[in-house]
Motif scaffolding. Structure first.
Motif, PDB file in Angstrom:
ATOM      1  N   ASN A  16      50.598  29.533  39.340  1.00  0.00           N
ATOM      2  CA  ASN A  16      51.058  30.621  38.848  1.00  0.00           C
ATOM      3  C   ASN A  16      52.271  29.855  37.636  1.00  0.00           C
ATOM      4  O   ASN A  16      53.090  30.455  37.625  1.00  0.00           O
ATOM      5  N   GLU A  58      42.094  33.336  40.954  1.00  0.00           N
ATOM      6  CA  GLU A  58      41.934  34.031  42.626  1.00  0.00           C
ATOM      7  C   GLU A  58      40.378  34.634  42.437  1.00  0.00           C
ATOM      8  O   GLU A  58      39.575  34.468  43.432  1.00  0.00           O
ATOM      9  N   LYS A  59      40.090  35.302  41.398  1.00  0.00           N
ATOM     10  CA  LYS A  59      38.797  35.720  41.310  1.00  0.00           C
ATOM     11  C   LYS A  59      37.582  35.157  41.016  1.00  0.00           C
ATOM     12  O   LYS A  59      36.378  35.378  41.646  1.00  0.00           O
ATOM     13  N   ALA A  86      50.703  34.869  35.242  1.00  0.00           N
ATOM     14  CA  ALA A  86      50.171  36.099  36.463  1.00  0.00           C
ATOM     15  C   ALA A  86      48.891  36.154  35.792  1.00  0.00           C
ATOM     16  O   ALA A  86      48.096  36.334  36.844  1.00  0.00           O
ATOM     17  N   ASN A  87      48.611  36.361  34.515  1.00  0.00           N
ATOM     18  CA  ASN A  87      46.966  36.403  34.173  1.00  0.00           C
ATOM     19  C   ASN A  87      46.008  35.380  34.644  1.00  0.00           C
ATOM     20  O   ASN A  87      44.643  35.331  34.930  1.00  0.00           O
ATOM     21  N   THR A  91      45.419  33.897  29.418  1.00  0.00           N
ATOM     22  CA  THR A  91      45.689  33.251  30.559  1.00  0.00           C
ATOM     23  C   THR A  91      46.357  31.979  30.278  1.00  0.00           C
ATOM     24  O   THR A  91      46.392  31.012  31.069  1.00  0.00           O
ATOM     25  N   THR A 137      46.756  33.030  37.246  1.00  0.00           N
ATOM     26  CA  THR A 137      46.576  33.210  38.549  1.00  0.00           C
ATOM     27  C   THR A 137      45.524  34.509  39.038  1.00  0.00           C
ATOM     28  O   THR A 137      44.482  34.137  39.971  1.00  0.00           O
ATOM     29  N   SER A 138      45.619  35.610  38.568  1.00  0.00           N
ATOM     30  CA  SER A 138      44.783  36.656  38.727  1.00  0.00           C
ATOM     31  C   SER A 138      43.133  36.082  38.279  1.00  0.00           C
ATOM     32  O   SER A 138      42.415  36.278  39.398  1.00  0.00           O
ATOM     33  N   TYR A 139      42.932  35.357  37.362  1.00  0.00           N
ATOM     34  CA  TYR A 139      41.631  34.824  36.859  1.00  0.00           C
ATOM     35  C   TYR A 139      41.284  33.904  37.907  1.00  0.00           C
ATOM     36  O   TYR A 139      40.057  33.913  38.445  1.00  0.00           O
TER      37      TYR A 139
END
Length: 437
Positions: free
Chosen positions: A354, A412-413, A405-406, A374, A408-410
């Motif tokens: 993060n 994770e996916k 945050a963007n 990102t 981390t989201s990327y």
């Protein structure tokens, strides 16, 4: 060990390249590749069985390094799914064959001198390594494996020769840009016989493989230039294992201090000097900022001298560390100013941690770091741009939080090891069922 007399000297797949370079008309001494796909038996239909997989590398394993981390992650992930995975590396066999190495070397030199009146030491050395690797590989019970998966071009062509007999699905994952990279770094000269030889090696690795699994899309044009068709190339992004506590501790409160971290080997191509130039240009605006340089390498002394000359008191060299997750959790900004890279694991680690990331438009980095979303990107070697990006993050905590945050989201996916392993497993099963990926 396979007897040397059963081997062709020099390595047969690559004679055609040197013949062409020297303008001779001899035919290639190696056997022709048979069509493995037509002769291969279809995999049983119905429930997917657990596989026996052989991963090969031309380098030592296990040791510290990005390639070795990838192999370990893939091996552990596949084993977690119930598969049996073996790794065969250059240090998998004992180096007690000095007499054999000498014999191969002398016979290869003799072959080239008789054929071309000259020889290249680089080519002779590579031929010896290829031959020894194959001789030792053939000592394994290769029939028991369902899948061969080479992690470099060298073992891909070795497996290609071996696979004339076994006709297993053969996959190849390049971890670098092969001969093109050597040319770019000045390790090979253009127009030389060495260039012809190693380009032929690249092309043969692609030719004998059923599928090329790339780490990122930036490999595609390089591979296509070498003769690979689009449908032979599949990209599976590198995934990593992430401990849950990383995210839990990623927002440690620090009083009046912003920490910038750069985690990388201290090598010229990692671009540390451009980071220091950037910091020097904004030195008056670095109030309560610390810069942690994590890692070691051959240019450490040179970089320490540069920091001292620029009077960058904010910069601290932490050396090699094993607590990377802790250091990232205590950081606000992660910077990797690399000038030559593929898809650095350090960036992926920072995404999961993060962090707001700044890096360069190199290799596959722009595929996971979308500028302004990102992370932030600069042109490699551009210290002015880098300084501007650093200031933008130092002066805007909301921007830091948003792009972190963007990222981390990327991650994770798309960048978990389990995602990578399942995608590669699906490719294995597709080939075993006779499907073209």
């Amino acid at each position: 060990m396979t007897d040397i007399d059963s081997m062709s000297i020099p390595y047969p797949y690559l004679v055609v390249a040197t013949d062409k370079y020297y303008g001779v008309t001899f035919s290639n001494d190696g056997k022709q590749i048979r069509n493995k796909k037509k002769n291969r038996k279809n995999f049983e239909s119905g429930k997917q069985k657990k596989l026996r997989i052989l991963l090969t590398t031309y380098w030592d394993y296990p040791v510290v390094g990005g390639l070795q981390n990838y192999i370990t992650t893939l091996k552990k992930g596949l084993e977690k799914l119930g598969h049996i995975v073996d790794v065969f590396a250059s240090n998998s066999f004992s180096d007690n064959s000095k007499g054999l190495k000498k014999r191969i070397t002398e016979e290869t030199k003799r072959f080239y001198k008789d054929r071309y009146k000259t020889y290249s030491n680089k080519i002779v050395k590579e031929n010896c390594r290829l031959s020894l690797y194959e001789m030792n590989l053939r000592e394994l019970d290769l029939e028991k494996y369902d899948i061969f998966h080479a992690q470099d071009r060298f073992t891909a062509i070795v497996l290609g020769r071996v696979n004339e007999e076994y006709k297993k699905p053969l996959l190849f994952t390049p971890h670098g840009f092969m001969t093109q990279r050597r040319l770019d770094l000045g390790m090979l000269e253009q127009g030389t016989v060495e260039e012809a030889y190693f380009l032929s090696l690249d092309q043969k690795a692609i030719e004998v493989s059923d599928k090329v699994i790339t780490l990122c899309e930036v490999f595609r044009p390089v591979l296509k230039k070498l003769g690979a068709k689009d449908d032979k190339i599949t990209t599976v992004y590198t995934g990593i294992d992430v401990k849950l506590e990383t995210k839990k501790t990623s927002k440690i409160t620090k009083k009046n201090r912003t920490v910038i971290t750069c985690i990388s080997r201290l090598r010229p191509r990692k671009g540390h000097k451009y980071l220091f130039e950037a910091l020097a240009s904004i030195k008056g605006k670095l109030k309560n900022v610390e810069v942690w340089i994590v890692g070691d390498g051959e240019v450490r002394e040179e970089l320490e001298d540069q920091v001292e000359a620029l009077n960058l008191k904010e910069v601290k060299f932490l050396g090699e560390r094993k607590d990377i997750e802790k250091l990232l959790s205590q950081s606000d900004i992660f910077i990797l100013p690399t000038t030559s890279d593929t898809l650095p694991l350090a960036i992926i680690e920072a995404m999961f941690a993060n962090k707001a990331i700044i890096s360069t438009r190199i290799g596959g980095i722009p595929e996971i770091i979308q500028n302004g979303h990102t992370g932030l990107l600069t042109d490699p070697g551009n210290s002015k741009q880098l300084a501007e990006k650093i200031l933008s993050l130092l002066g805007d905590s909301a921007l830091r939080e948003r792009i972190a945050a963007n990222a981390t989201s990327y991650a994770e996916k798309n960048l978990r090891s389990s995602t990578m392993v399942k995608r590669i497993e699906a490719i294995y099963h597709a080939f075993l069922k006779g499907v073209n990926g």
